[in-house]
Write an enzyme that holds these catalytic residues in place. Sequence first.
Site, PDB file in Angstrom:
ATOM      1  N   PHE A  66       0.961   2.454   5.802  1.00 18.32           N
ATOM      2  CA  PHE A  66       0.208   1.515   6.514  1.00 18.32           C
ATOM      3  C   PHE A  66       0.750   0.360   6.746  1.00 18.32           C
ATOM      4  O   PHE A  66      -0.089  -0.849   6.619  1.00 18.32           O
ATOM      5  CB  PHE A  66      -1.346   1.450   6.072  1.00 18.32           C
ATOM      6  CG  PHE A  66      -2.196   2.513   6.197  1.00 18.32           C
ATOM      7  CD1 PHE A  66      -2.270   3.380   7.125  1.00 18.32           C
ATOM      8  CD2 PHE A  66      -2.956   2.767   5.052  1.00 18.32           C
ATOM      9  CE1 PHE A  66      -2.957   4.642   7.370  1.00 18.32           C
ATOM     10  CE2 PHE A  66      -3.844   4.242   4.985  1.00 18.32           C
ATOM     11  CZ  PHE A  66      -3.760   4.895   6.039  1.00 18.32           C
ATOM     12  N   GLU A  71      -5.913  -6.469   4.016  1.00 14.89           N
ATOM     13  CA  GLU A  71      -6.121  -7.431   3.033  1.00 14.89           C
ATOM     14  C   GLU A  71      -6.812  -7.461   2.204  1.00 14.89           C
ATOM     15  O   GLU A  71      -7.557  -8.248   2.083  1.00 14.89           O
ATOM     16  CB  GLU A  71      -6.065  -8.893   3.665  1.00 14.89           C
ATOM     17  CG  GLU A  71      -5.233  -9.107   4.908  1.00 14.89           C
ATOM     18  CD  GLU A  71      -3.602  -9.145   4.863  1.00 14.89           C
ATOM     19  OE1 GLU A  71      -3.350  -8.508   3.828  1.00 14.89           O
ATOM     20  OE2 GLU A  71      -2.993  -9.578   5.618  1.00 14.89           O
ATOM     21  N   THR A 110       0.762  -1.399  -0.263  1.00 10.22           N
ATOM     22  CA  THR A 110      -0.007  -0.073  -0.106  1.00 10.22           C
ATOM     23  C   THR A 110       0.645   1.362  -0.019  1.00 10.22           C
ATOM     24  O   THR A 110       1.986   1.462   0.816  1.00 10.22           O
ATOM     25  CB  THR A 110      -0.991   0.258   1.304  1.00 10.22           C
ATOM     26  OG1 THR A 110      -1.746  -1.220   1.266  1.00 10.22           O
ATOM     27  CG2 THR A 110      -1.677   1.321   1.292  1.00 10.22           C
ATOM     28  N   GLU A 111       0.398   2.313  -0.684  1.00  5.95           N
ATOM     29  CA  GLU A 111       0.918   3.543  -0.773  1.00  5.95           C
ATOM     30  C   GLU A 111      -0.113   4.606  -0.280  1.00  5.95           C
ATOM     31  O   GLU A 111      -1.287   4.389  -0.525  1.00  5.95           O
ATOM     32  CB  GLU A 111       1.580   3.930  -1.915  1.00  5.95           C
ATOM     33  CG  GLU A 111       2.564   2.945  -2.372  1.00  5.95           C
ATOM     34  CD  GLU A 111       3.393   3.186  -3.664  1.00  5.95           C
ATOM     35  OE1 GLU A 111       3.173   4.342  -4.339  1.00  5.95           O
ATOM     36  OE2 GLU A 111       4.441   2.320  -4.069  1.00  5.95           O
ATOM     37  N   GLY A 151     -22.880  -3.073  28.637  1.00  8.96           N
ATOM     38  CA  GLY A 151     -23.648  -1.821  29.227  1.00  8.96           C
ATOM     39  C   GLY A 151     -22.432  -0.890  29.483  1.00  8.96           C
ATOM     40  O   GLY A 151     -21.417  -1.085  28.937  1.00  8.96           O
ATOM     41  N   SER A 188      -7.001   0.347  -2.604  1.00  7.76           N
ATOM     42  CA  SER A 188      -7.434  -0.775  -2.915  1.00  7.76           C
ATOM     43  C   SER A 188      -6.974  -0.949  -4.423  1.00  7.76           C
ATOM     44  O   SER A 188      -6.921  -1.721  -5.001  1.00  7.76           O
ATOM     45  CB  SER A 188      -9.000  -0.484  -3.178  1.00  7.76           C
ATOM     46  OG  SER A 188      -9.564  -0.300  -1.758  1.00  7.76           O
ATOM     47  N   ILE A 240     -23.970  -5.691  25.615  1.00 10.26           N
ATOM     48  CA  ILE A 240     -24.583  -6.708  26.633  1.00 10.26           C
ATOM     49  C   ILE A 240     -24.046  -6.095  27.836  1.00 10.26           C
ATOM     50  O   ILE A 240     -24.435  -6.091  28.832  1.00 10.26           O
ATOM     51  CB  ILE A 240     -24.335  -7.882  26.167  1.00 10.26           C
ATOM     52  CG1 ILE A 240     -25.265  -8.508  25.106  1.00 10.26           C
ATOM     53  CG2 ILE A 240     -24.479  -8.941  27.355  1.00 10.26           C
ATOM     54  CD1 ILE A 240     -24.812  -9.632  24.532  1.00 10.26           C
ATOM     55  N   ARG A 280     -24.333 -10.882  35.841  1.00  7.94           N
ATOM     56  CA  ARG A 280     -25.033  -9.763  36.131  1.00  7.94           C
ATOM     57  C   ARG A 280     -26.385  -9.862  36.386  1.00  7.94           C
ATOM     58  O   ARG A 280     -27.127 -10.344  35.514  1.00  7.94           O
ATOM     59  CB  ARG A 280     -24.871  -8.952  34.897  1.00  7.94           C
ATOM     60  CG  ARG A 280     -25.180  -7.441  35.009  1.00  7.94           C
ATOM     61  CD  ARG A 280     -24.750  -6.496  35.731  1.00  7.94           C
ATOM     62  NE  ARG A 280     -25.286  -5.127  35.603  1.00  7.94           N
ATOM     63  CZ  ARG A 280     -24.831  -4.110  36.442  1.00  7.94           C
ATOM     64  NH1 ARG A 280     -23.998  -4.381  37.587  1.00  7.94           N
ATOM     65  NH2 ARG A 280     -25.685  -3.065  36.091  1.00  7.94           N
ATOM     66  N   ARG A 291      -6.014 -13.372   3.248  1.00  3.92           N
ATOM     67  CA  ARG A 291      -7.528 -13.197   3.570  1.00  3.92           C
ATOM     68  C   ARG A 291      -8.051 -14.288   4.386  1.00  3.92           C
ATOM     69  O   ARG A 291      -9.040 -14.269   5.233  1.00  3.92           O
ATOM     70  CB  ARG A 291      -8.138 -13.228   2.343  1.00  3.92           C
ATOM     71  CG  ARG A 291      -8.314 -12.033   1.597  1.00  3.92           C
ATOM     72  CD  ARG A 291      -8.823 -11.913   0.120  1.00  3.92           C
ATOM     73  NE  ARG A 291      -8.130 -10.639  -0.290  1.00  3.92           N
ATOM     74  CZ  ARG A 291      -7.859 -10.058  -1.302  1.00  3.92           C
ATOM     75  NH1 ARG A 291      -8.072 -11.184  -2.328  1.00  3.92           N
ATOM     76  NH2 ARG A 291      -7.239  -9.088  -1.764  1.00  3.92           N
TER      77      ARG A 291
END
Lengths: 376, 378
Positions: free
Chosen positions: A152, A358, A122-123, A334, A128, A332, A263, A238
């Site tokens: 990255f 990827e 990547t640059e 909270g 993509s 869940i 809980r 991937r």
Amino acid sequence: MLTDIQSELTKQITRFRQEKIEPTLAEDDQNEKFRMEIYRELGNLGTTGIPIKEEYGGAGLFYADLCVALTELAKSSVSYAVTISVSSMVQGIIQEFGNPQQCQKFLPELTSGQEIGAFALTESGSGSDAASLKMTAKKVKGGYNLNGSKMFITSAGIAKTYVVMARTGEAGAKGISAFIVPAGAAGFRIGKKEKKMGWKVSPTCELVFENCFVPAENLLREEGMGFKIAVSALDKGRITIGAIAVGVGQRALDESVKYSLERSQFGQSIFDFQGLQFMMADMATEIAASNLLVERAAYNYDHGIKNQMLASMAKLKATDTAMKVSTDAVQIFGGVGYTCEYPVERLMRDAKVLQIVEGTNQIQKVIIARQLKKQY
Amino acid sequence: MWFFTDEEKELQKVCADFAQKELAPEASHHDEAESFNLKAFKKMGELGLLGVTADAKYGGAGLGAVAATIVMDEFAKACASSTLSYLAHTILCVNNIQNNASAEQKEKYLPKLISGEHIGCMGMSEPEYGSDAVGMQTSAKKMGDHYLLNGSKMWITNAQYSDIAYVYARTGSERKNLSTFLLEKERGHYTVGSPIHKMGMRGSPTGELIFDRAKVGAAHLIGNQGDSVYHMMKNLELERITISGISLGIARACVEQCTRYANERKQFGKTIGNFQLIQKMLAEMSSETDMMKHFLYSVAREYDNGHKGASIAAKVKLMLPKMTTKIALDAIQLHGGYGYSREFPVERYMRDNKLNEIGAGTNEVMITIIAKHLLNET
């Protein structure tokens, strides 16, 4: 069903992550601290070169086995799992496309976990659209001069061996070549470190090349092969990212079930509320489906069945599931789920990047659609 | 909004300008450092916004839910953390005092809170009583001319910076026997625990209020003893409408940032806005944001017109934060690697908004309220 080897691997990693990774994890996440000693111990457990041949120090096992290991490791740390995933991908490239000398020279210290491999495609202007990369490798006497920068890059700074894609010829995919560049090469430095939302233990930085000389013997295969090498590596990457996503999802579910049983509100455990039961039933189902897809994609790869579409589906489904499931887990829990005291907010922050690396999930859809078009 | 009055349009403009000038430039810094933009908060006082719903005679603006929502929406577009602290002060503390305290108490506390000299917070949740707030265990025992407070309050926005706390406590064993106290930190009515580190809203301080045999004079009781559940629930409606305004502001910020990025970023030789996948994300997030805007402001207007109802406020609170989390996740996705880095604000938008699915009643509690209302109606 796990094989005997996979069960043993899982058992060892479970113990290791609980005893060695968990105690400092929240703190390391906060301080963005990677511990090389942890990685090296993962190497001692035999997890840093799983699918590489034994003659190069690998375990000589399958991608399916690597996936099982990564799933287990990611339950504690996406960062260490990703470091292994990327280093294994780099080792896979060198084993598949490198000559025997290159394999001998670079693989053993990567398979043993003494050192880490990184992958630089990547640059800043080409994400993509990787084939449009701008970094150049100009042929000079005895080798190439590399100029440009990469963006990255996972494990930048902690890695010793970088596989770098640079342009040796025409515009587009066919003008790209792949080079092995060691850390410390003259003219090669690590640039700005990214501040990220999650995945913080694993460093992500820019790589900068200013007249960096790379000897001809470090070219992988031949000029113009770079894009093909990158694409074939990403096909495997991937699947392993999918495996990591399954681990994230599974941990989020484990934590949710445990917490909701403990809980109490309104005089009963919150698990007994149907709203939460249905949430967790959905979570479990999606994770199981993702796991099966990843398993199948890895099996296909290990058995030489070419199926790019399935690898993309596995990545797409597993990472979308990890995102959804970890978001639900925070819900869940909270209020406490939103704090850094419990692991679920970290799982959620870590999950998001899996939908991006990827090949973004949008790119996976492009790949799937392209295959669909061919089929009909 | 088409039905905004000239006054509301003017307020919107003032808030947008203020947010742009005072909040936006600092937002990322305070998120990173987990610090509080106190300077901007004080300036909100100078603008007269810290008492948006309070009477003019105490320095307030005397406005309603629509106006308060406008402030949240515009502020949150720049910095959700500062907005959350603003909400805790203005809606949870000041508005509660305005509606429930005696003239004497109002006279004593409101002017300083509204000018920004004092910062307020509100204490309802406890470590073991979150969704089940009415079950709270912090106790206030009457001892002649004073009360003894024992217990603690959790997730208190502004705790560390607060001078005044509007706190609910149990004054009897039957479930609904809750009372309200207006506490002063300076008088030793409460201490504050260590700061709570959070995933998002990091520029808004969160802490615990601790009452360790705290002696509180009877003059600090608000309303009648044992009579607070109704008022507590009542104020939650306004809280749910206004916190949804924070989500709306975040969603609008997402749409704006994504549109800009889609027009700038090039891949495969064209700006990514040319790709249908990106168009789909943009079109959907923009449509959802418009839908949320119309829903939220209509409900806020109805509220101001006296058509109140816990169920419709719960519907607003269920839908806006939930849709905005989805929008913010898409916003990161649309930005790819850059979206995940802290150089762009979209990852902060997502982390900040997740809180809105939990605070002021979780999505699950909203579902319970809505369902109960539906089932009892038919």
